[in-house]
Design a protein around this motif. Structure first.
Motif, short mmCIF file in Angstrom:
data_model
loop_
_atom_site.label_atom_id
_atom_site.label_comp_id
_atom_site.label_asym_id
_atom_site.label_seq_id
_atom_site.Cartn_x
_atom_site.Cartn_y
_atom_site.Cartn_z
N ASP A 68 8.00 -3.80 5.38
CA ASP A 68 9.39 -3.52 5.71
C ASP A 68 10.28 -4.73 5.46
O ASP A 68 11.50 -4.65 5.58
CB ASP A 68 9.54 -3.04 7.16
N GLY A 84 14.37 -3.64 3.02
CA GLY A 84 14.92 -3.04 4.24
C GLY A 84 14.23 -3.57 5.48
O GLY A 84 13.52 -4.57 5.42
N SER A 92 8.02 0.43 -0.26
CA SER A 92 7.46 -0.81 -0.75
C SER A 92 6.02 -0.63 -1.22
O SER A 92 5.62 -1.12 -2.28
CB SER A 92 7.53 -1.89 0.34
N SER A 143 11.22 1.79 4.56
CA SER A 143 11.16 0.70 3.59
C SER A 143 9.71 0.32 3.31
O SER A 143 9.35 -0.01 2.17
CB SER A 143 11.93 -0.52 4.11
N SER A 199 11.99 -4.14 -3.69
CA SER A 199 11.09 -3.18 -3.06
C SER A 199 9.70 -3.74 -2.87
O SER A 199 8.94 -3.28 -2.01
CB SER A 199 11.03 -1.90 -3.90
#
Length: 360
Positions: free
Chosen positions: A331, A335, A344, A340, A316
């Motif tokens: 991102d 992901g 994150s 995402s 993440s």
């Protein structure tokens, strides 16, 4: 020369991940500065004003794929200026189409697509409220100082932006920019970053995109198609076409946003003259969809070097404490979409808090 200002945390990049991270850290009580090389916020959540019209030339729309976005939309938590009862995010369409090549089949897909009627960048503007953001500041170098601080030198990217210092000190740094841009800073000998951190950054891969924005005569309003968006499968030129003006209740003219395929963008990415490239994309689109698309009243072209993350990391956020706390977010962590980026940014903020509190 001005002395560098000191902060608990410096966030590099005012895209969605950086803004979410900065807001979360500021609410935790940390002093935070956001360093942004451009003159606006939102990153790829970008909107351009042209001839009295708006065009979302970055992120096309939002999909509530996970818990965070669905809660955001259901509760209408994003309000303009925190005052207006009209939500910033609204449903645009529940159906998109895909044009399959070479059969030329137009297939419908049920999909809830949300947009910001005032422009996708309004989401970034909301998330930026209350933050200390230094615009037109590109980070040039980053190095460790003896007093356990990062020392960042900044380049002014806009001659009018001289009100801030060009040096910053911070106990921790968040890299909320595409991985290749982070590498460009960290690979300089002065940085002395943990090699494993750099190796992970090198694993991230992106596809580019060339976006065309085109506005048409108001007289063509009666000739607009029923569809809002079409994705293209295996097309040499195109990846996506959207009737962008259908996002605006007050649209003064038809506006289309066309995004190229990664292959086409890679071929023409370094072209010094983008308008002819945009016309080539528009001509191809006209042949595929509507002949009158080849004759816009105005045309603008934007080059996205890091448009879509093709190879993301399975974390993440990317972290290291060697030599000092440093976090990569975006991102490209966990992901390849806006959700995402949100996740994150939040993960990075909580990791930094745990490290500040001496927790694992």
């Amino acid at each position: 020369m001005n002395k560098p200002q000191k902060f608990d945390i410096a966030v590099i990049g005012a895209g969605i991940a950086g803004l979410v991270c900065a807001q979360e850290l500021q609410q935790m009580g940390y002093s935070v500065v956001v360093l942004e090389k451009s003159r606006g916020v939102g990153g790829r959540m970008a909107t351009r004003r042209v001839s009295g019209s708006r065009a979302d030339h970055g992120v096309r729309y939002l999909e509530p794929r996970g818990k965070f976005w669905q809660q955001l939309i259901d509760n209408q938590k994003i309000k303009k200026n925190n005052i207006d009862t009209k939500p910033i995010i609204q449903l645009w369409t529940d159906k998109t189409y895909e044009l399959i090549h070479p059969q030329e089949l137009l297939l419908p897909t049920t999909k809830n697509c949300y947009i910001a009627p005032q422009g996708m960048n309004s989401v970034g503007k909301f998330l930026a409220e209350g933050l200390d953001i230094w615009f037109s500041r590109r980070v040039q170098t980053i190095q460790q100082l003896a007093e356990k601080n990062w020392y960042l030198t900044l380049e002014i990217t806009n001659d009018a932006a001289t009100e801030k210092p060009t040096e910053v000190m911070a106990k921790a740094v968040v890299l909320a920019i595409p991985a290749p841009q982070a590498l460009a800073i960290l690979e300089k000998p002065i940085a002395e970053i943990q090699p494993e951190f750099l190796e992970h950054l090198r694993l991230v891969e992106y596809d580019p995109c060339i976006t065309v924005m085109a506005g048409y005569s108001q007289a063509l309003q009666e000739n607009l198609p029923e569809w809002r968006a079409i994705a293209f499968s295996n097309d040499e030129y195109l990846d996506w076409v959207g009737l962008d003006s259908s996002k605006r209740q007050d649209a003064s003219q038809p506006v289309f946003v066309i995004q190229s395929s990664a292959k086409f963008a890679t071929t023409h990415l370094e072209s010094p003259d983008l308008p002819p490239i945009g016309k080539k994309i528009l001509e191809h689109t006209a042949q595929k969809l509507l002949p009158w698309l080849r004759d816009p009243e105005w045309l603008q072209v934007h080059r996205w070097r890091y448009a879509f993350c093709r190879q993301a990391l399975a974390v993440s956020c990317l972290t290291t404490e060697i030599p000092l706390p440093l976090v990569g977010v975006g991102d490209w962590c966990g992901g390849d979409n806006i959700e995402s980026a949100f996740t994150s940014g939040l993960s990075a903020a909580h990791w930094l808090r745990r490290k500040a509190e001496g927790k694992k």
